[in-house]
Design an enzyme around this catalytic site. Structure first.
Site, PDB file in Angstrom:
ATOM      1  N   LYS A  93      -2.958  42.896  28.145  1.00  0.00           N
ATOM      2  CA  LYS A  93      -2.137  44.079  27.855  1.00  0.00           C
ATOM      3  C   LYS A  93      -3.060  45.181  27.357  1.00  0.00           C
ATOM      4  CE  LYS A  93       1.791  45.757  25.167  1.00  0.00           C
ATOM      5  NZ  LYS A  93       2.818  45.416  24.142  1.00  0.00           N
ATOM      6  N   LYS A 139      -2.991  51.899  19.247  1.00  0.00           N
ATOM      7  CA  LYS A 139      -3.005  50.436  19.209  1.00  0.00           C
ATOM      8  C   LYS A 139      -4.305  49.866  19.782  1.00  0.00           C
ATOM      9  CE  LYS A 139       2.046  50.120  19.413  1.00  0.00           C
ATOM     10  NZ  LYS A 139       3.222  49.386  19.947  1.00  0.00           N
ATOM     11  N   LYS A 143      -0.330  43.920  32.041  1.00  0.00           N
ATOM     12  CA  LYS A 143       0.481  45.089  31.700  1.00  0.00           C
ATOM     13  C   LYS A 143      -0.429  46.227  31.263  1.00  0.00           C
ATOM     14  CE  LYS A 143       4.265  46.561  28.653  1.00  0.00           C
ATOM     15  NZ  LYS A 143       5.130  46.203  27.512  1.00  0.00           N
ATOM     16  N   SER A 160       7.468  51.391  31.838  1.00  0.00           N
ATOM     17  CA  SER A 160       8.360  52.549  31.771  1.00  0.00           C
ATOM     18  C   SER A 160       7.742  53.817  32.341  1.00  0.00           C
ATOM     19  CB  SER A 160       8.772  52.790  30.320  1.00  0.00           C
ATOM     20  OG  SER A 160       7.632  53.020  29.492  1.00  0.00           O
ATOM     21  N   TYR A 172      12.117  47.790  35.739  1.00  0.00           N
ATOM     22  CA  TYR A 172      13.420  48.424  35.508  1.00  0.00           C
ATOM     23  C   TYR A 172      14.130  48.687  36.836  1.00  0.00           C
ATOM     24  CZ  TYR A 172      11.445  49.222  30.869  1.00  0.00           C
ATOM     25  OH  TYR A 172      10.880  49.032  29.632  1.00  0.00           O
TER      26      TYR A 172
END
Length: 338
Positions: free
Chosen positions: A202, A231, A262, A288, A327
């Protein structure tokens, strides 16, 4: 070197295999089906559906609506749903204590969805960021994200989700050792059949912005004293590829049943390398930001929406992914069934 005219090589006409739909389908190398999709979904504590402004076509769903969505997934042939929570900001704190609430929105959604469509798998995000007021995935002390204290919270969260009926725990926090700790906790609780799909690679990415809007995430770098503005101390550097293989190897050794890369599209090379190196069920998350870009361009008439959806998802299969968290899952499943 002189190249002979095409007429000298009558057998080398690759367009023969493209001349009609039936032959294109017959020789197609990668095939996308609804069975390759995991429906990414945000659930909230209130009633009805709440549109997410930065993700046209996506809404936060109530527990009742999530149960209806599980029935829809079953009808569409979508094998699993990944759920993410949106909770009232007043319930958030620095430690993310609500993450393991057995009466919270995630536990309630799992139970309702399993009651409505038990054949549909439920995957839960194991991470603190939807529940912390600072928006980070871990416990903060003096501006540092603490690894081991965070894992203690994740174990509580994962056990709660598993006991509520979750089929797949998906730790997305990127703390070192969390897969092994979760596996050990599951075994100790007699929950050995619960699977782990690790967010093994990730990356600290710019493509997560709309998701943070969807879950009402705390704003990084504000509020809590010492709140880091990004992060990057725990999510991976986007420049690194070999490091992803090390992360995947560690998570497999710790007991992960499946692994994930990801974001998805900017990291197709990582998907391919992981599949080739480990021959493990490897998934990609069409995040997203990828969704929002496609929808924004489509709404402006710059690209063909339906073709872009299927082409983008097909790219993950071509790279070797076993499936895609997206999504677009219900929309793509309908298109594929058309």
């Amino acid at each position: 070197m002189t190249i002979a005219p095409l007429a000298a090589y009558p057998a080398l006409r690759l367009r023969r295999l493209r001349q009609a739909d039936w032959i294109r389908r017959l020789v197609r190398e990668s095939v996308l089906t609804p069975a390759d999709l995991i429906w990414s979904m945000v659930v909230h504590e209130g009633e009805g559906e709440v549109p997410v402004a930065s993700m046209p076509g996506v809404s936060r769903l109530s527990v009742k609506e999530a149960a209806k969505a599980a029935v829809e997934a079953r009808k569409l042939g979508i094998p699993a749903i990944a759920i993410f929570p949106h909770i009232d900001g007043a319930k958030k704190d620095a430690s993310g204590l609500m993450a393991h609430d057995p009466n919270g929105v995630i536990a309630n959604a799992i139970k309702a969805m399993k009651d409505a469509a038990p054949e549909v798998g439920i995957m839960c995000d194991v991470a603190l960021d939807p529940f912390t007021d600072h928006g980070h995935d871990g416990v903060i002390e003096n501006g540092k994200i603490l690894n081991d204290p965070t894992i203690e919270r994740l174990i509580q969260q994962g056990l709660m989700q598993a006991q509520a009926g979750c089929d797949i725990l998906a730790p997305s926090d990127m703390m070192d050792g969390r897969c092994g700790a979760l596996r050990q906790a599951l075994e100790g609780a007699g929950l050995q059949d619960v699977m782990i799909m690790s967010y093994a690679a990730k990356y600290a990415s710019a493509f997560y912005g709309p998701y943070r809007d969807a879950i009402g995430s705390g704003k990084l770098g504000t509020g809590s004293v010492g709140n880091p503005g990004d992060k990057k101390t725990y999510q991976m550097d986007s420049a690194n590829s070999d490091e992803a293989l090390r992360e995947v190897a560690l998570d497999i050794a710790e007991g992960a049943d499946m692994v994930m890369v990801k974001p998805g599209m900017p990291y197709l090379d990582i998907v391919s390398r992981v599949v080739e190196a480990f021959a493990m069920p490897t998934f990609a998350f069409q995040v997203s930001g990828e969704y929002a870009m496609i929808m924004a361009a489509a709404q402006n008439g710059w690209i063909d929406e339906e073709r872009a959806i299927l082409e983008s998802l097909g790219g993950f299969k071509r790279a070797g992914a076993a499936g895609v968290i997206t999504y677009f899952a219900p929309r793509a499943a309908r298109l594929l069934g058309a």
